[in-house]
Design a protein around this motif. Structure first.
Motif, PDB file in Angstrom:
ATOM      1  N   VAL A  16      47.669  34.804  40.278  1.00 14.90           N
ATOM      2  CA  VAL A  16      47.761  33.651  41.171  1.00 14.90           C
ATOM      3  C   VAL A  16      48.993  33.734  42.069  1.00 14.90           C
ATOM      4  N   VAL A  17      48.799  33.456  43.354  1.00 17.95           N
ATOM      5  CA  VAL A  17      49.918  33.288  44.283  1.00 17.95           C
ATOM      6  C   VAL A  17      49.930  31.815  44.706  1.00 17.95           C
ATOM      7  N   LEU A  18      50.986  31.111  44.330  1.00 11.95           N
ATOM      8  CA  LEU A  18      51.114  29.694  44.655  1.00 11.95           C
ATOM      9  C   LEU A  18      52.232  29.497  45.670  1.00 11.95           C
ATOM     10  N   ASP A  19      51.875  28.960  46.813  1.00  9.67           N
ATOM     11  CA  ASP A  19      52.868  28.676  47.845  1.00  9.67           C
ATOM     12  C   ASP A  19      53.504  27.307  47.675  1.00  9.67           C
ATOM     13  N   ASP A  20      52.863  26.459  46.883  1.00  7.94           N
ATOM     14  CA  ASP A  20      53.330  25.085  46.680  1.00  7.94           C
ATOM     15  C   ASP A  20      53.143  24.729  45.216  1.00  7.94           C
ATOM     16  N   VAL A 169      35.350  50.188  29.468  1.00  7.06           N
ATOM     17  CA  VAL A 169      36.281  51.222  28.968  1.00  7.06           C
ATOM     18  C   VAL A 169      36.920  50.704  27.684  1.00  7.06           C
ATOM     19  N   PRO A 170      36.761  51.399  26.569  1.00  6.18           N
ATOM     20  CA  PRO A 170      37.262  50.892  25.279  1.00  6.18           C
ATOM     21  C   PRO A 170      38.740  50.539  25.256  1.00  6.18           C
ATOM     22  N   SER A 171      39.569  51.269  25.984  1.00  9.55           N
ATOM     23  CA  SER A 171      41.010  51.018  25.944  1.00  9.55           C
ATOM     24  C   SER A 171      41.458  49.906  26.882  1.00  9.55           C
ATOM     25  N   VAL A 172      40.544  49.335  27.653  1.00 13.30           N
ATOM     26  CA  VAL A 172      40.897  48.232  28.549  1.00 13.30           C
ATOM     27  C   VAL A 172      40.912  46.928  27.756  1.00 13.30           C
ATOM     28  N   ALA A 173      42.078  46.322  27.673  1.00 14.27           N
ATOM     29  CA  ALA A 173      42.225  45.070  26.914  1.00 14.27           C
ATOM     30  C   ALA A 173      41.739  43.886  27.723  1.00 14.27           C
ATOM     31  N   ALA A 174      42.049  43.878  29.005  1.00 20.29           N
ATOM     32  CA  ALA A 174      41.670  42.796  29.897  1.00 20.29           C
ATOM     33  C   ALA A 174      41.807  43.316  31.320  1.00 20.29           C
ATOM     34  N   VAL A 175      41.255  42.568  32.264  1.00 22.68           N
ATOM     35  CA  VAL A 175      41.321  42.953  33.675  1.00 22.68           C
ATOM     36  C   VAL A 175      42.008  41.844  34.454  1.00 22.68           C
ATOM     37  N   GLY A 176      42.966  42.234  35.286  1.00 17.09           N
ATOM     38  CA  GLY A 176      43.629  41.262  36.145  1.00 17.09           C
ATOM     39  C   GLY A 176      42.977  41.239  37.521  1.00 17.09           C
ATOM     40  N   GLY A 177      42.905  40.062  38.116  1.00 16.43           N
ATOM     41  CA  GLY A 177      42.300  39.967  39.437  1.00 16.43           C
ATOM     42  C   GLY A 177      42.606  38.648  40.105  1.00 16.43           C
ATOM     43  N   SER A 178      42.441  38.630  41.409  1.00 17.75           N
ATOM     44  CA  SER A 178      42.727  37.408  42.166  1.00 17.75           C
ATOM     45  C   SER A 178      41.497  36.827  42.844  1.00 17.75           C
ATOM     46  N   TRP A 179      40.336  37.481  42.665  1.00 20.95           N
ATOM     47  CA  TRP A 179      39.162  37.008  43.402  1.00 20.95           C
ATOM     48  C   TRP A 179      38.722  35.610  42.971  1.00 20.95           C
ATOM     49  N   MET A 180      39.022  35.211  41.738  1.00 25.66           N
ATOM     50  CA  MET A 180      38.620  33.873  41.281  1.00 25.66           C
ATOM     51  C   MET A 180      39.653  32.791  41.621  1.00 25.66           C
ATOM     52  N   VAL A 181      40.803  33.224  42.135  1.00 23.41           N
ATOM     53  CA  VAL A 181      41.858  32.274  42.507  1.00 23.41           C
ATOM     54  C   VAL A 181      42.371  32.582  43.920  1.00 23.41           C
ATOM     55  N   PRO A 182      41.500  32.498  44.936  1.00 27.83           N
ATOM     56  CA  PRO A 182      41.917  32.871  46.289  1.00 27.83           C
ATOM     57  C   PRO A 182      43.094  32.026  46.780  1.00 27.83           C
ATOM     58  N   ARG A 183      44.072  32.711  47.332  1.00 28.47           N
ATOM     59  CA  ARG A 183      45.286  32.032  47.797  1.00 28.47           C
ATOM     60  C   ARG A 183      44.973  30.957  48.828  1.00 28.47           C
ATOM     61  N   ASP A 184      44.032  31.247  49.744  1.00 33.33           N
ATOM     62  CA  ASP A 184      43.731  30.268  50.798  1.00 33.33           C
ATOM     63  C   ASP A 184      43.031  29.036  50.252  1.00 33.33           C
ATOM     64  N   ARG A 185      42.189  29.222  49.211  1.00 33.92           N
ATOM     65  CA  ARG A 185      41.489  28.067  48.617  1.00 33.92           C
ATOM     66  C   ARG A 185      42.468  27.186  47.843  1.00 33.92           C
ATOM     67  N   ILE A 186      43.429  27.813  47.182  1.00 30.47           N
ATOM     68  CA  ILE A 186      44.452  27.046  46.468  1.00 30.47           C
ATOM     69  C   ILE A 186      45.299  26.261  47.464  1.00 30.47           C
ATOM     70  N   ALA A 187      45.720  26.939  48.520  1.00 30.57           N
ATOM     71  CA  ALA A 187      46.545  26.272  49.538  1.00 30.57           C
ATOM     72  C   ALA A 187      45.814  25.101  50.176  1.00 30.57           C
ATOM     73  N   ALA A 188      44.480  25.236  50.291  1.00 25.83           N
ATOM     74  CA  ALA A 188      43.682  24.173  50.901  1.00 25.83           C
ATOM     75  C   ALA A 188      43.342  23.057  49.924  1.00 25.83           C
TER      76      ALA A 188
END
Length: 207
Positions: A16-20, A169-188
């Protein structure tokens, strides 16, 4: 269950990128409603520490601090209530400060040398970043052969279309991503869209 086990159980880490910081509580509500009570709030904006504090105060979300580059930022993150710290690279000074605070740390590592350096510092889970441009799933599978006990949290350039191949992939514990928390949608203030995207991501990860 420790922090890294919580991240593994969640399978997804919203970056997440939060400007406010005033948006942080509503964001936490949206993540919880979407079924993913986890957030990595990046230290890319002046509002980062206050945003981490607001999410921590919310109480329903496991919150960490991302893009942490210095021991001073570790101090700020922990003081704000971060339960874990994430860096794009591997810094001994940051590792040691996290250890002093007793907070979980995910350093960035994409080469065998970096993974081995993390192991020498007592770490066994690393952030594979930037994932999409560093060899993708083939690179993680290759690294997993000599480093059988290491868990990876790939982040960077991953979206819903390729989530499944990473989680396979068995060694992948979790995946990080920003597609579900778009910066512009949060700002709006469009947290209904955040909730919907989060719910879809959770459903994809569960397949």
């Amino acid at each position: 269950m420790d922090v890294l086990d919580h991240l593994t159980a969640a399978r997804l880490v919203p970056v997440v990128v939060l400007d406010d910081a005033a948006r942080a509580s509503a964001l936490a509500d949206a993540l919880v409603a979407g079924g993913l009570p986890v957030a990595e709030v990046t230290f890319r904006t002046p509002a980062a520490a206050d945003a981490v504090r607001a999410v921590a105060d919310h109480g329903g979300v496991l919150v960490g601090a991302g893009t942490v580059l210095t021991p001073d930022q570790v101090d700020q993150a922990v003081a704000a209530g971060a339960a874990f710290v994430v860096s794009p690279g591997l810094s001994r000074a940051v590792v040691e400060r996290c250890r002093e605070h007793g907070v979980a740390f995910l350093p960035g590592a994409v080469t065998a040398t970096e993974v081995q350096a993390a192991l020498e510092l007592g770490l066994s889970t690393v952030k594979f970043f930037p994932a999409a441009t560093s060899g993708g799933t083939a690179a993680v599978r290759a690294l997993s052969a000599p480093f059988a006990g290491v868990r990876f949290v790939p982040t960077g350039g991953i979206g819903p279309d390729d989530l499944a191949q990473w989680l396979a992939v068995p060694s992948v514990a979790a995946v990080g991503g920003s597609w579900m928390v778009p910066r512009d949608r949060i700002a709006a203030g469009d947290f209904e869209t955040v909730r919907e995207l989060t719910a879809r991501a959770v459903a994809l990860a569960a397949r």
